[in-house]
Design an enzyme around this catalytic site. Structure first.
Site, PDB file in Angstrom:
ATOM      1  N   ARG A 188      -3.235  -0.484   5.475  1.00 52.79           N
ATOM      2  CA  ARG A 188      -3.819  -1.525   4.621  1.00 52.79           C
ATOM      3  C   ARG A 188      -2.928  -2.743   4.441  1.00 52.79           C
ATOM      4  O   ARG A 188      -3.378  -3.877   4.655  1.00 52.79           O
ATOM      5  CB  ARG A 188      -4.187  -0.927   3.258  1.00 52.79           C
ATOM      6  CG  ARG A 188      -5.325   0.063   3.328  1.00 52.79           C
ATOM      7  CD  ARG A 188      -5.477   0.770   1.992  1.00 52.79           C
ATOM      8  NE  ARG A 188      -4.266   1.505   1.640  1.00 52.79           N
ATOM      9  CZ  ARG A 188      -4.100   2.810   1.819  1.00 52.79           C
ATOM     10  NH1 ARG A 188      -5.065   3.522   2.353  1.00 52.79           N
ATOM     11  NH2 ARG A 188      -2.986   3.406   1.466  1.00 52.79           N
ATOM     12  N   CYS A 238       0.869  -1.178   0.000  1.00 49.70           N
ATOM     13  CA  CYS A 238       0.000   0.000   0.000  1.00 49.70           C
ATOM     14  C   CYS A 238       0.909   1.232   0.000  1.00 49.70           C
ATOM     15  O   CYS A 238       2.125   1.115  -0.147  1.00 49.70           O
ATOM     16  CB  CYS A 238      -0.967  -0.008   1.181  1.00 49.70           C
ATOM     17  SG  CYS A 238      -0.233   0.304   2.794  1.00 49.70           S
TER      18      CYS A 238
END
Length: 65
Positions: free
Chosen positions: A15, A9
């Protein structure tokens, strides 16, 4: 043979570490940890050395990850 898996990410504090944690949790449940090499990374260097976002850590803990 070991499968290598990299979650990516932007900053590697939300994430991708979350995806790594979920995947590790799943393969541990299935006793497949010896078959995978899992990591996460960010495309930018803004958060190098920082832990995962505290909100993401809390969400993962609530889910037993």
């Amino acid at each position: 043979m070991t499968t290598k898996l990299l979650f990516v990410c932007l900053g590697n504090i939300c994430r991708s570490p979350a995806a790594e944690g979920v995947f590790l949790h799943l393969i541990e449940q299935r006793q497949l940890t010896d078959q995978f090499l899992v990591d996460s990374a960010g495309t930018g260097g803004w958060h190098v050395g920082n832990p995962a976002d505290r909100r993401m850590q809390a969400a993962a803990r609530r889910r037993g990850i």
